[in-house]
Design a protein around this motif. Sequence first.
Motif, PDB file in Angstrom:
ATOM      1  N   ARG A  66       0.830  -1.216   0.000  1.00 47.49           N
ATOM      2  CA  ARG A  66       0.000   0.000   0.000  1.00 47.49           C
ATOM      3  C   ARG A  66       0.856   1.254   0.000  1.00 47.49           C
ATOM      4  O   ARG A  66       2.061   1.179   0.151  1.00 47.49           O
ATOM      5  N   LEU A  67       0.204   2.398  -0.132  1.00 48.13           N
ATOM      6  CA  LEU A  67       0.912   3.679  -0.137  1.00 48.13           C
ATOM      7  C   LEU A  67       1.047   4.218   1.278  1.00 48.13           C
ATOM      8  O   LEU A  67       0.248   3.909   2.153  1.00 48.13           O
ATOM      9  N   ILE A  68       2.061   5.046   1.475  1.00 49.95           N
ATOM     10  CA  ILE A  68       2.351   5.623   2.790  1.00 49.95           C
ATOM     11  C   ILE A  68       2.104   7.122   2.746  1.00 49.95           C
ATOM     12  O   ILE A  68       2.546   7.816   1.832  1.00 49.95           O
ATOM     13  N   PHE A  69       1.396   7.611   3.751  1.00 47.18           N
ATOM     14  CA  PHE A  69       1.136   9.046   3.895  1.00 47.18           C
ATOM     15  C   PHE A  69       1.583   9.445   5.291  1.00 47.18           C
ATOM     16  O   PHE A  69       1.207   8.820   6.277  1.00 47.18           O
ATOM     17  N   VAL A  70       2.401  10.496   5.367  1.00 47.32           N
ATOM     18  CA  VAL A  70       2.992  10.904   6.635  1.00 47.32           C
ATOM     19  C   VAL A  70       2.676  12.367   6.887  1.00 47.32           C
ATOM     20  O   VAL A  70       2.854  13.206   6.002  1.00 47.32           O
ATOM     21  N   GLU A  71       2.248  12.645   8.097  1.00 43.49           N
ATOM     22  CA  GLU A  71       2.009  14.034   8.483  1.00 43.49           C
ATOM     23  C   GLU A  71       3.316  14.799   8.447  1.00 43.49           C
ATOM     24  O   GLU A  71       4.338  14.327   8.939  1.00 43.49           O
ATOM     25  N   ASP A  72       3.266  15.966   7.854  1.00 40.27           N
ATOM     26  CA  ASP A  72       4.423  16.849   7.802  1.00 40.27           C
ATOM     27  C   ASP A  72       4.057  18.102   8.586  1.00 40.27           C
ATOM     28  O   ASP A  72       3.130  18.811   8.222  1.00 40.27           O
ATOM     29  N   LEU A  73       4.787  18.358   9.638  1.00 45.72           N
ATOM     30  CA  LEU A  73       4.482  19.494  10.504  1.00 45.72           C
ATOM     31  C   LEU A  73       4.527  20.813   9.751  1.00 45.72           C
ATOM     32  O   LEU A  73       3.805  21.741  10.059  1.00 45.72           O
ATOM     33  N   HIS A  74       5.339  20.892   8.701  1.00 45.53           N
ATOM     34  CA  HIS A  74       5.506  22.138   7.959  1.00 45.53           C
ATOM     35  C   HIS A  74       4.663  22.192   6.689  1.00 45.53           C
ATOM     36  O   HIS A  74       4.734  23.167   5.954  1.00 45.53           O
ATOM     37  N   ASN A  75       3.895  21.148   6.432  1.00 47.45           N
ATOM     38  CA  ASN A  75       3.078  21.095   5.227  1.00 47.45           C
ATOM     39  C   ASN A  75       1.890  22.047   5.372  1.00 47.45           C
ATOM     40  O   ASN A  75       1.095  21.914   6.289  1.00 47.45           O
ATOM     41  N   LYS A  76       1.781  22.986   4.463  1.00 44.50           N
ATOM     42  CA  LYS A  76       0.702  23.960   4.544  1.00 44.50           C
ATOM     43  C   LYS A  76      -0.600  23.437   3.941  1.00 44.50           C
ATOM     44  O   LYS A  76      -1.658  23.960   4.200  1.00 44.50           O
ATOM     45  N   ASN A  77      -0.516  22.393   3.105  1.00 46.47           N
ATOM     46  CA  ASN A  77      -1.712  21.871   2.461  1.00 46.47           C
ATOM     47  C   ASN A  77      -1.991  20.453   2.958  1.00 46.47           C
ATOM     48  O   ASN A  77      -1.930  19.490   2.211  1.00 46.47           O
ATOM     49  N   ILE A  78      -2.348  20.352   4.234  1.00 44.58           N
ATOM     50  CA  ILE A  78      -2.594  19.036   4.808  1.00 44.58           C
ATOM     51  C   ILE A  78      -3.878  18.417   4.270  1.00 44.58           C
ATOM     52  O   ILE A  78      -4.021  17.207   4.261  1.00 44.58           O
ATOM     53  N   GLY A  79      -4.785  19.247   3.793  1.00 44.48           N
ATOM     54  CA  GLY A  79      -6.016  18.731   3.198  1.00 44.48           C
ATOM     55  C   GLY A  79      -5.737  17.894   1.960  1.00 44.48           C
ATOM     56  O   GLY A  79      -6.403  16.879   1.711  1.00 44.48           O
ATOM     57  N   GLU A  80      -4.748  18.277   1.188  1.00 41.91           N
ATOM     58  CA  GLU A  80      -4.375  17.526  -0.012  1.00 41.91           C
ATOM     59  C   GLU A  80      -3.826  16.149   0.366  1.00 41.91           C
ATOM     60  O   GLU A  80      -4.133  15.146  -0.293  1.00 41.91           O
ATOM     61  N   GLN A  81      -3.050  16.095   1.408  1.00 42.29           N
ATOM     62  CA  GLN A  81      -2.503  14.831   1.874  1.00 42.29           C
ATOM     63  C   GLN A  81      -3.633  13.886   2.308  1.00 42.29           C
ATOM     64  O   GLN A  81      -3.632  12.701   1.976  1.00 42.29           O
ATOM     65  N   LEU A  82      -4.605  14.408   3.018  1.00 42.15           N
ATOM     66  CA  LEU A  82      -5.747  13.610   3.456  1.00 42.15           C
ATOM     67  C   LEU A  82      -6.566  13.133   2.257  1.00 42.15           C
ATOM     68  O   LEU A  82      -6.979  11.971   2.201  1.00 42.15           O
ATOM     69  N   THR A  83      -6.766  14.007   1.276  1.00 41.57           N
ATOM     70  CA  THR A  83      -7.506  13.641   0.067  1.00 41.57           C
ATOM     71  C   THR A  83      -6.794  12.522  -0.688  1.00 41.57           C
ATOM     72  O   THR A  83      -7.429  11.567  -1.147  1.00 41.57           O
ATOM     73  N   ASN A  84      -5.477  12.602  -0.813  1.00 42.00           N
ATOM     74  CA  ASN A  84      -4.717  11.562  -1.496  1.00 42.00           C
ATOM     75  C   ASN A  84      -4.799  10.227  -0.758  1.00 42.00           C
ATOM     76  O   ASN A  84      -4.887   9.169  -1.390  1.00 42.00           O
ATOM     77  N   TYR A  85      -4.782  10.257   0.555  1.00 40.13           N
ATOM     78  CA  TYR A  85      -4.942   9.038   1.346  1.00 40.13           C
ATOM     79  C   TYR A  85      -6.308   8.407   1.060  1.00 40.13           C
ATOM     80  O   TYR A  85      -6.409   7.200   0.818  1.00 40.13           O
ATOM     81  N   MET A  86      -7.346   9.222   1.068  1.00 34.72           N
ATOM     82  CA  MET A  86      -8.693   8.721   0.818  1.00 34.72           C
ATOM     83  C   MET A  86      -8.828   8.172  -0.607  1.00 34.72           C
ATOM     84  O   MET A  86      -9.457   7.127  -0.816  1.00 34.72           O
ATOM     85  N   LEU A  87      -8.208   8.829  -1.584  1.00 34.56           N
ATOM     86  CA  LEU A  87      -8.235   8.335  -2.966  1.00 34.56           C
ATOM     87  C   LEU A  87      -7.521   6.990  -3.076  1.00 34.56           C
ATOM     88  O   LEU A  87      -7.965   6.096  -3.811  1.00 34.56           O
ATOM     89  N   SER A  88      -6.424   6.839  -2.368  1.00 34.53           N
ATOM     90  CA  SER A  88      -5.692   5.575  -2.367  1.00 34.53           C
ATOM     91  C   SER A  88      -6.564   4.447  -1.802  1.00 34.53           C
ATOM     92  O   SER A  88      -6.583   3.338  -2.344  1.00 34.53           O
ATOM     93  N   CYS A  89      -7.287   4.721  -0.746  1.00 35.91           N
ATOM     94  CA  CYS A  89      -8.188   3.717  -0.165  1.00 35.91           C
ATOM     95  C   CYS A  89      -9.354   3.428  -1.107  1.00 35.91           C
ATOM     96  O   CYS A  89      -9.752   2.269  -1.274  1.00 35.91           O
TER      97      CYS A  89
END
Length: 190
Positions: A66-89
């Motif tokens: 599976r794909l790995i998604f990691v929280e980045d404390l400095h990432n300004k677009n955390i919504g995009e990371q969450l969306t990509n996780y959901m798309l992967s699922c």
Amino acid sequence: VSPENTKNLTFYANVMIQASSKIPEGIICYFSSYKLLEEYFYLWNISNNNSQGKEYSLFNHILNDRLIFVEDLHNKNIGEQLTNYMLSCDSGRGGILFLSARNSLAELCSGRLKGHYSKALIFLGFPLETRINNNSKLDVKLKMLSTLHGVSQEEYILYDVFSLINRVICESIIDFNDRKLLLFLDEKIL
């Protein structure tokens, strides 16, 4: 890294490898702090030689499934990371979302990751609030609770931890037929 920490690190890595190969769809792994997430990710990313002489890290094993998604404390677009996780699922590939239990991505996930997005919830360490002395708002709250109700700082910290865990679990369950794997792993009890 001390030998004791190496043992825990290896144990946690093996749990993540087994979970990624056996559990379908989404896995959410909560770390007790962002500092612990960074430390483990640095150490997990160091390659180790296997019996065939090839180098593999924890991530190589997980990426097979599976794909790995990691929280980045400095990432300004955390919504995009969450969306990509959901798309992967949604696509059937599945994913593992690694995040700190007390940071902004965890709050953004609140109530959104139900059903197949969170077939497993894994807590690495209990998310104790460690910023008690630096939080004036919390200091006032603790003084009020102590004065009016006799609640000690330790009691409040435990209440806060289990309240957070309870919220995360309740928000990920859709209905009575929703099945989840819940793992609570803490180095103090290994």
